[in-house]
Scaffold this active site. Structure first.
Site, PDB file in Angstrom:
ATOM      1  N   THR A   1       0.988  -1.217  -0.110  1.00 13.17           N
ATOM      2  CA  THR A   1       0.019   0.071  -0.149  1.00 13.17           C
ATOM      3  C   THR A   1       0.851   1.451   0.004  1.00 13.17           C
ATOM      4  O   THR A   1       1.747   1.415   0.882  1.00 13.17           O
ATOM      5  CB  THR A   1      -0.927   0.165   1.194  1.00 13.17           C
TER       6      THR A   1
ATOM      7  N   THR B   1      -0.739   2.685   7.336  1.00 15.36           N
ATOM      8  CA  THR B   1      -0.480   1.338   6.538  1.00 15.36           C
ATOM      9  C   THR B   1      -0.221   0.352   7.455  1.00 15.36           C
ATOM     10  O   THR B   1       0.245   0.373   8.607  1.00 15.36           O
ATOM     11  CB  THR B   1       0.760   1.684   5.571  1.00 15.36           C
ATOM     12  N   GLY B   2      -0.474  -0.885   6.990  1.00 18.16           N
ATOM     13  CA  GLY B   2      -0.327  -2.144   7.907  1.00 18.16           C
ATOM     14  C   GLY B   2      -1.541  -3.210   8.049  1.00 18.16           C
ATOM     15  O   GLY B   2      -1.836  -3.583   6.762  1.00 18.16           O
TER      16      GLY B   2
ATOM     17  N   GLY C   1      -5.104  -3.811   7.740  1.00 19.34           N
ATOM     18  CA  GLY C   1      -6.076  -3.029   7.476  1.00 19.34           C
ATOM     19  C   GLY C   1      -7.366  -3.619   8.057  1.00 19.34           C
ATOM     20  O   GLY C   1      -8.157  -2.784   8.446  1.00 19.34           O
TER      21      GLY C   1
END
Lengths: 185, 138
Positions: free
Chosen positions: B1, B52-53, B55
């Protein structure tokens, strides 16, 4: 000297550079910069986590999610589970600029994109296909299923609910994250 | 992402995300990226943030919205990001993710959890070129 500025998650230098060129050299808007920067990553398939040919789902298909938000008007546009269209952030920009909606999803988002002139094409590549094939050969590990049978930590599906697991156990909030710097939203 | 936030020469603020999601997700699954306040958020009177990470977890806590709201209360960008990450870690100690945060005056920061460290890219006139910066995780 702190403004204008562009920042993005992860060391995606080319994306930052193209956004910076847009906002600084071309004097375009922050919205244009964000679209350009994210588009660059989609084209370059940044880390395999952006754009076509990455992160296949359990069926081997790649789908895309994107969102763009104007902080001055609070207008936004987003697409989720977009199928067969590569330019997710630009489709999101069209949702922002040409609809009163916020989020379009799945095949119907694809229909919207096609009506706006975007091209329909497969998002799978040999790389994403091989990734998916290897995952299948590795007994579909890791995956996101819980409380199903056969045991999802050992076997592929199809799965059905495991009725022998108590509801108390099902509600156990323990969480096993399989995300990393190479697998993320 | 990729999550991106920007301020232009007129002081306008925008945020965006683009992703192909989690590897081997159940078909139909959507993460935080297209959800305002989760994957990214922008409010021209305050600033913007992008996360980010994981989700599936992040969308439950709206970290980008929270970071912007913390800045509205006077918190610095770095600490606003840290607070947003810590809120998630309270419930999910194994959470993997990060956030970049930008105030409307151009001040920025980042925070992360579950990674060795987190790298993000930034450019402004002061830096003169795209610079990759690293933060240690909380």
């Amino acid at each position: 000297e702190k403004v204008p500025v562009v920042i993005n998650t992860w060391p995606f230098i080319n994306a930052t550079q193209s956004a910076w060129n847009t906002v600084y050299l071309k004097k375009k808007s922050a919205l244009d910069a964000v679209e350009k920067g994210c588009s660059t990553c989609e084209d370059e398939q940044c880390d395999g986590t952006v754009g076509f040919g990455g992160s296949p789902d359990e069926s081997g298909e790649t789908t895309l999610d994107a969102m763009i938000m104007d902080g001055m008007t609070m207008n936004m546009g987003a697409v989720a589970a977009l199928r067969r269209v590569k330019n997710a952030i630009s489709v999101a920009r069209y949702v922002l600029e040409h609809t009163q909606h916020s989020l379009l999803v799945g095949d119907l988002a694809t229909q919207f994109a096609l009506s706006m002139g975007f091209k329909e094409e497969p998002l799978e590549t040999n790389i994403s296909h091989n990734m998916w094939q290897n995952w299948k050969e590795n007994d579909c590990q890791p995956n996101f299923w819980v409380n199903v049978k056969p045991d999802p930590t050992k076997s592929c599906g199809p799965y059905t609910p495991d009725t022998n697991i108590t509801r108390r156990h099902k509600n156990d909030p323990k969480h096993r994250s399989i995300f990393s710097d190479k697998n993320h939203d | 992402t990729i999550g991106m936030i920007a301020i232009d020469t007129a002081g306008r603020i925008a945020a965006g995300t683009s992703t192909n999601g989690a590897k081997f997700k159940i078909p139909g699954r959507v993460g935080d990226s297209p959800i305002p306040g989760a994957g990214a958020y922008a409010d021209g009177s305050v600033g913007a943030a992008a996360a980010t990470g994981d989700g599936d977890v992040m969308m439950r806590f709206l970290p980008s919205y929270l970071a912007v709201e913390e800045m509205r209360r006077g918190t610095s960008p770095s600490y606003a990001g840290e607070l947003a990450i810590r809120r998630i870690v309270t419930y999910y100690p194994d959470f993997v993710g990060a956030i970049v945060v930008l105030r409307k005056d151009g001040e920025y920061g980042a925070a992360c959890h579950g990674l060795q460290s987190f790298q993000f890219s930034v450019c402004n006139s002061q830096l003169g070129q795209v610079t990759v910066q690293t933060v240690s995780c909380v």
